[in-house]
Design an enzyme around this catalytic site. Structure first.
Site, PDB file in Angstrom:
ATOM      1  N   ASP A 107       0.834  -1.209   0.000  1.00 27.20           N
ATOM      2  CA  ASP A 107       0.000   0.000   0.000  1.00 27.20           C
ATOM      3  C   ASP A 107       0.862   1.250   0.000  1.00 27.20           C
ATOM      4  O   ASP A 107       1.984   1.255   0.516  1.00 27.20           O
ATOM      5  CB  ASP A 107      -0.969   0.004   1.183  1.00 27.20           C
ATOM      6  N   GLU A 173       0.461   1.449   5.999  1.00 27.01           N
ATOM      7  CA  GLU A 173       0.517   2.902   6.106  1.00 27.01           C
ATOM      8  C   GLU A 173      -0.475   3.458   7.125  1.00 27.01           C
ATOM      9  O   GLU A 173      -0.246   4.523   7.692  1.00 27.01           O
ATOM     10  CB  GLU A 173       0.259   3.551   4.742  1.00 27.01           C
TER      11      GLU A 173
END
Length: 426
Positions: A107, A173
């Site tokens: 991600d 994240e």
């Protein structure tokens, strides 16, 4: 440094794969796997295909989000997801050696202002020795380097004693969903390297970060009679000042491992939203940000200091004393993490890097940001460090890039670490 016959064969195999490895990073960058988008899942399926085609024993499973979110130690999320996938590829050893895990996330954060980019953010272009694009540095180059380190060992025909595990995760994240689910599924190792961007330095510790939300209340009225209202924006100002003072106070003493940073565990306001009409006095301001957690600092201590500073600022203001600012802890909750002092993983990583590259001496330091290291080392009890390509200062900003040279060196070093940790079968 001298190398064994097996190491020489594996390094030769890595070097022969450099062009295809760089192309694979470009391809993965071209998948715009922003946290919470469908492309995040696409990237996981792309990595699953690479692992399967590469002959790895592949475990691809759909993560039960409701089950994960309900767990009391779940580390939080900041985006909405309808689905998510866990992925592990394993190169089986002979069964009589330690297991090494290489763990990387697919991600990426949003691109921000597209006009700030010199080239399209998801083109994966290679130019003048650098590979460009969102996620190139953080951390698709490191993940692909790890994959090709595994493939080089297979290609060289070197059999390991222990298993070599490659984990591709999502949701790093915004909290660590993927690695949390990986550990919940039962995957473990005797050591782990996360190829996050460290500039090829060694990072055996991370500070933490806690996402917060503040609600500041005012009193709305027509802007022409603003003195009869109370602006939530104006009432946020003493809170801002109190948080600035808190950040300074929290840096009175800094762990030597993190002393290289101007701010070892920053406190930052990331978003501010107030009002709903230009000619009205705003009656609500919502601010969101992150509170840095010092190395080895209990999360509850950091929260208490933050809440105490906000409460004290409210007590000093007549309006806020009656309507105190609300503090909410939401989203990613990153505790700090550290490799145990009795581990020899740093020295082994130094040796692997030294054989892989004579580029420069390495430094060892603690990062001022949170990562999955704290989950692997904490919840998973796996000795873990970070070592990987690129400069983290280029992550999360426009014109993100990673040096191609770093990608190749990382693959070489990770392959050598696998030979060292897992052991070479007779």
């Amino acid at each position: 440094m001298e190398t064994s016959i097996a190491e020489a064969r594996v390094l030769e195999a890595v070097d022969g794969m450099t062009a295809v490895m760089v192309a694979a990073v470009s391809t993965l960058v071209q998948i715009p796997s922003v946290s919470g988008t469908d492309a995040e899942n696409d990237a996981q399926h792309h990595m699953a295909a690479l692992m399967s085609e590469g002959g790895l024993d592949t475990d691809l499973w759909q993560i039960d989000l409701d089950e994960m979110f309900a767990k009391p130690d779940f580390p939080g999320v900041e985006v909405d997801r309808r689905e998510a996938w866990g992925l592990v590829g394993r190169l089986l050893g002979t069964g009589d050696g330690p297991t090494l895990m290489l763990n990387g996330h697919v991600d990426v954060v949003p691109i921000g202002d597209p006009q700030a980019w010199t080239s399209p953010p998801f083109d994966g272009e290679v130019d003048r020795g650098n590979l460009h694009g969102r996620g190139s540095c953080d951390m698709k180059a490191g993940l692909i380097a790890a994959h090709w380190a595994v493939q080089a060992i297979r290609s060289a025909g070197v059999r390991l004693r222990g298993d070599l595990v490659l984990a591709a995760v999502q949701g790093e994240e915004d909290g660590g969903l993927g690695t949390f689910a990986l550990l919940d599924r039962g995957w473990r190792a005797d050591a782990c390297v996360i190829p996050e961007p460290t500039g090829l330095d060694i990072v055996p510790a991370n500070g933490g970060s806690l996402t917060f939300r503040l609600r500041v209340h005012g009193h709305a009225t027509h802007a022409s009679r603003r003195t009869e209202g109370v602006s939530a924006i104006e009432k946020f100002w003493p809170i801002w000042q109190a948080l600035e003072a808190l950040e300074t106070c929290r840096h009175t003493h800094v762990d030597p491992m993190a002393a290289r940073w101007k701010l070892a565990h920053p406190l930052s306001i990331g978003t501010v939203h107030a009002g709903d009409w230009a000619s009205s006095v705003p009656d609500l301001l919502i601010a969101e940000g992150r509170l840095g957690v010092a190395l080895d600092e209990p999360v509850e201590n950091a929260k208490a200091e933050f809440e105490g500073a906000v409460a004290a600022a409210c007590q000093a203001d007549d309006w806020l004393r009656e309507r105190p600012v609300e503090v909410e802890w939401w989203g990613g909750q990153f505790a700090s993490g550290r490799l145990s002092a009795d581990s020899d993983l740093v020295e082994r990583m130094k040796r692997a890097h030294g054989v892989a590259s004579d580029r420069r001496p390495q430094e060892v330091w603690a990062a001022p940001y949170g990562s999955d290291l704290r989950l692997l080392a904490g919840q998973g009890k796996i000795p873990t460090l970070q070592y990987g390509p690129g400069d983290v200062a280029l992550a999360h900003g426009p014109d993100e890039l990673v040096p191609v040279e770093h990608i190749a060196i990382t693959a070489r070093a990770l392959a050598l670490m696998a030979l060292d940790i897992c052991g070479i079968a007779d």
